[in-house]
Enzyme design. Structure first.
Site, mmCIF file in Angstrom:
data_model
loop_
_atom_site.group_PDB
_atom_site.id
_atom_site.type_symbol
_atom_site.label_atom_id
_atom_site.label_comp_id
_atom_site.label_asym_id
_atom_site.label_seq_id
_atom_site.Cartn_x
_atom_site.Cartn_y
_atom_site.Cartn_z
ATOM 1 N N ARG A 99 0.963 -0.773 0.186
ATOM 2 C CA ARG A 99 0.251 0.016 0.333
ATOM 3 C C ARG A 99 0.837 1.048 -0.167
ATOM 4 O O ARG A 99 1.747 1.192 0.925
ATOM 5 C CB ARG A 99 -0.773 -0.173 1.069
ATOM 6 C CG ARG A 99 -1.550 1.401 1.128
ATOM 7 C CD ARG A 99 -2.359 1.615 2.739
ATOM 8 N NE ARG A 99 -3.669 2.106 2.992
ATOM 9 C CZ ARG A 99 -3.248 3.210 3.714
ATOM 10 N NH1 ARG A 99 -2.434 3.458 4.397
ATOM 11 N NH2 ARG A 99 -4.032 4.373 3.883
ATOM 12 N N HIS A 143 -3.032 11.034 0.552
ATOM 13 C CA HIS A 143 -2.828 10.579 1.856
ATOM 14 C C HIS A 143 -2.387 12.074 2.990
ATOM 15 O O HIS A 143 -1.084 12.690 2.534
ATOM 16 C CB HIS A 143 -1.415 9.813 1.666
ATOM 17 C CG HIS A 143 -1.441 8.574 2.923
ATOM 18 N ND1 HIS A 143 -1.761 7.948 3.385
ATOM 19 C CD2 HIS A 143 -0.721 9.472 4.574
ATOM 20 C CE1 HIS A 143 -1.624 7.433 5.221
ATOM 21 N NE2 HIS A 143 -1.151 8.633 4.907
ATOM 22 N N GLU A 189 -7.992 8.338 6.422
ATOM 23 C CA GLU A 189 -8.411 9.192 7.347
ATOM 24 C C GLU A 189 -8.244 10.611 7.689
ATOM 25 O O GLU A 189 -8.041 11.299 7.996
ATOM 26 C CB GLU A 189 -6.605 8.967 8.247
ATOM 27 C CG GLU A 189 -6.109 7.571 9.045
ATOM 28 C CD GLU A 189 -5.039 7.909 9.393
ATOM 29 O OE1 GLU A 189 -4.374 9.025 10.063
ATOM 30 O OE2 GLU A 189 -4.728 6.588 9.510
ATOM 31 N N ASN A 330 -8.486 2.069 9.436
ATOM 32 C CA ASN A 330 -6.416 2.312 10.195
ATOM 33 C C ASN A 330 -7.109 1.759 11.833
ATOM 34 O O ASN A 330 -7.888 2.940 12.305
ATOM 35 C CB ASN A 330 -6.296 3.428 10.014
ATOM 36 C CG ASN A 330 -5.461 3.383 8.303
ATOM 37 O OD1 ASN A 330 -5.925 2.614 7.827
ATOM 38 N ND2 ASN A 330 -5.208 4.953 7.981
ATOM 39 N N TYR A 332 -5.030 1.588 15.530
ATOM 40 C CA TYR A 332 -4.181 1.464 16.235
ATOM 41 C C TYR A 332 -4.051 0.799 17.947
ATOM 42 O O TYR A 332 -3.780 0.152 18.237
ATOM 43 C CB TYR A 332 -2.978 2.225 16.251
ATOM 44 C CG TYR A 332 -2.534 2.805 15.191
ATOM 45 C CD1 TYR A 332 -1.689 2.105 14.709
ATOM 46 C CD2 TYR A 332 -3.352 3.135 13.909
ATOM 47 C CE1 TYR A 332 -1.050 2.170 13.591
ATOM 48 C CE2 TYR A 332 -2.453 3.496 13.104
ATOM 49 C CZ TYR A 332 -1.240 2.869 12.367
ATOM 50 O OH TYR A 332 -0.465 3.521 11.405
ATOM 51 N N GLU A 397 -3.757 -0.197 8.262
ATOM 52 C CA GLU A 397 -2.805 0.182 8.993
ATOM 53 C C GLU A 397 -3.089 -0.374 10.100
ATOM 54 O O GLU A 397 -4.395 -0.055 10.791
ATOM 55 C CB GLU A 397 -2.433 1.826 8.806
ATOM 56 C CG GLU A 397 -2.126 2.774 7.336
ATOM 57 C CD GLU A 397 -2.181 4.223 8.001
ATOM 58 O OE1 GLU A 397 -2.183 4.438 9.136
ATOM 59 O OE2 GLU A 397 -2.208 4.773 7.066
#
Ligand SMILES: *[C@@H]1O[C@H](CO)[C@@H](O)[C@H](O)[C@H]1NC(C)=O
Ligand SMILES: *[C@@H]1O[C@H](CO)[C@@H](O)[C@H](O)[C@H]1NC(C)=O
Ligand SMILES: *[C@@H]1O[C@H](CO)[C@@H](O)[C@H](O)[C@H]1NC(C)=O
Ligand SMILES: *[C@@H]1O[C@H](CO)[C@@H](O)[C@H](O)[C@H]1NC(C)=O
Length: 506
Positions: A99, A143, A189, A330, A332, A397
């Site tokens: 990616r 991005h 995002e 994404n 985390y 991600e």
């Protein structure tokens, strides 16, 4: 039936005896499940002013000394000059997919109009190198890094003019690269971009209004986060519609958008805190998923933000609903939060005052000091499944950062056990979600190599491969996590033969 059950029972019994759960392997996932790793253009390419590239808003921001370590990504990992070597490493890892993102201002330096042939050539080279090595390119178009020229001209994402320019840029990418690129994400995002870029000014273009950010020179924190998000949604829908009408039938690819999804837990079981979490999920991911799945903003947001929240026309609403094949997610970590009833007048509110929350001990620092809470991934996937019609998802991600680590310092530990454990636990957690009905079909580790991390610069590193930024040649070296991932992907046992590019395109 019984015969089929037998091996299963045997494994169960043996596992019980051993007292540990058998480790998940790649073979426990569907055969066409996509495993990869990722980066983004500004964070790894370097060659910032080379071969006709002009600045993006990130170049401008980093050059104004506003990143944590006051550094820029002018050179960073220099993937622009090392892409062949990097693709070799990807092949060594046995990645199904890489990616990356396209730098809009490398391809169309002024944002609109003239195309840079060297930019076209670079991305064709990278894509071809991936394909002939059997690695799928997964491309993000935006991005956080639109051309500075468009920021200067009309304020970038706060202007609806962005919709047309973004669509023309996307059109060029589909036309030039879509014969080989089968997975497109329009924006990365946007739910972070709108807040960090237009409310608190921790991301470019650094717009905000007092008292909400620091050093606000221009902007309006009360309205611009909502306006920029609105324009991003419309730009996404416009580009996706174009792809679906003009290219998809022939190119047979998929298009989506990538949001970040933290999982939130209440700091206490008080009713107010539990309600704050519910509200936060609507503001955090519902802000984008509700329009994409149901065609409008969440009722909670409309009630709270009122006239500062833009409105979709009927046509925009139906266009949004048909605008994705998959959602990139994404994820985390888990954040704990408390209700923080706002005493501020409607006209003195930004996104956070609208939300009326306070993050536990976490602040920006905490957001990236990742503590592994792999169950958080199950919760968010379950939440999306239950509330947004279980859309196809790619985890775009997930990864672990080491802070302040410096490969050139004495005693640097290449054995990143913490990262290995983190990744392993999240892959196991993902497996549980898929078994439980989540429609997730891909998983990408952030990041393939150490990057210039946005906001944190070079003080925060996520790479499976480290990069020695102190040397001109930017050597890469494998962390233990690279070894672990390639073992997980069963590198030894699989065919990783080359592919003929021309056969592939036909
Ligand atoms: C804000 O501006 C002042 C004065 O120019 C500077 O010292 C400070 O570092 C800036 N803060 C941020 C967060 O950029
Ligand atoms: C909230 O209640 C649940 C269930 O009773 C309990 O497991 C959890 O620890 C509580 N959380 C807090 C923060 O007190
Ligand atoms: C990394 O460590 C080396 C040697 O200790 C030092 O010279 C260099 O400044 C450090 N780099 C960073 C980015 O901290
Ligand atoms: C599995 O799915 C059910 C039904 O949607 C849900 O209640 C449960 O929480 C899920 N479990 C996990 C681990 O996601």
């Amino acid at each position: 039936m019984e015969r089929r059950l037998l091996p299963f029972l045997l494994v169960f019994v043996l596992t019980a005896i051993a007292g540990v759960a058998a480790s998940i392997t790649r073979d426990d996932f569907p055969p066409d499940f996509i495993f990869g790793a990722g980066t983004s253009a500004y964070q790894v390419e370097g060659a910032a002013a080379e071969d006709g590239r002009k600045p993006s808003i990130w170049d401008t921001y980093a050059h104004s000394g506003r990143t944590r370590d006051k550094k820029t990504a002018d050179i960073t990992a220099d993937q622009y000059h090392h892409y062949k070597e990097d693709v070799k490493l990807m092949k060594k890892l046995c990645l199904d997919a890489y990616r990356f993102s396209i730098s809009w201002s490398r391809l169309i330096p002024d944002g609109r109009g003239r195309i840079n042939p060297k930019g076209l050539q670079y991305y064709n080279n990278l894509i071809n190198e991936l394909i002939i090595n059997g690695i799928q390119p997964h491309v993000t178009l935006h991005h956080f890094d639109h051309p500075q020229a468009l920021e200067d001209e009309y304020g970038g994402l706060v202007s609806p003019k962005m919709i047309e320019d973004f669509t023309a840029y996307a059109d060029l990418c589909f036309k030039e690269f879509g014969d080989r690129v089968k997975y497109w994400s329009t924006f990365n995002e946007p739910n972070v971009e709108a807040i960090l870029g237009y409310d608190v000014a921790l991301f470019p273009p650094g717009r905000c209004s007092s008292p909400f950010g620091s050093n606000c020179s221009a902007g309006d924190s009360r309205t611009e986060p909502y306006i920029s998000a609105h324009n991003i949604l419309l730009a996404h829908a416009s580009a996706a519609t174009l792809y679906k009408e003009k290219y998809q039938k022939e190119q047979r690819g998929q298009i989506g958008i990538t949001i970040i999804g933290f999982w939130f837990e209440p700091s206490t079981n008080a009713t107010d805190d539990v309600a704050a979490v519910k509200r936060t999920m609507e503001f955090h991911i519902g802000w984008f998923l509700q329009p994409l799945v149901y065609g409008d903003y969440p009722a909670t947001m409309k009630d709270i933000v009122k006239s500062r929240l833009p409105i979709f026309s009927k046509e925009e609403s139906s266009r949004l609903k048909a605008s994705f094949d998959f959602i990139g997610l994404n994820h985390y970590n888990v954040l704990y939060l408390q209700s923080n009833p706002t005493k501020f007048d409607y006209n003195e509110r930004d996104y956070f005052r609208d939300l009326s929350i306070k993050l536990g001990d976490h602040h920006m620092e905490g957001l990236l000091k990742v503590k592994a809470s792999p169950w958080g991934l199950q919760r968010i996937l379950e939440y999306i499944k239950a509330n947004y019609r279980n859309p196809p998802i790619i985890i775009h991600e997930n990864g672990y950062s080491t802070h302040g680590a410096n490969s050139t310092a004495p005693g640097y530990d290449f054995n990143d056990h913490e990262r290995v454990n983190y990744i392993k636990e999240y892959i196991e957690s993902l497996h549980t979600s898929i078994r439980n009905g989540s429609n997730t079909f891909g998983y990408f580790i952030w990041s393939f190599i150490d990057c210039f991390e946005l906001v944190f610069g070079y003080t925060s590193k996520f790479g499976l491969y480290g990069v020695d930024f102190s040397k001109k040649e930017r050597p890469r070296y494998p962390h233990l996590s690279a070894q672990w991932y390639s073992n997980f992907l069963r590198c030894g046992g699989r065919e990783t033969g080359s592919i003929n590019l021309y056969t592939y395109i036909e």
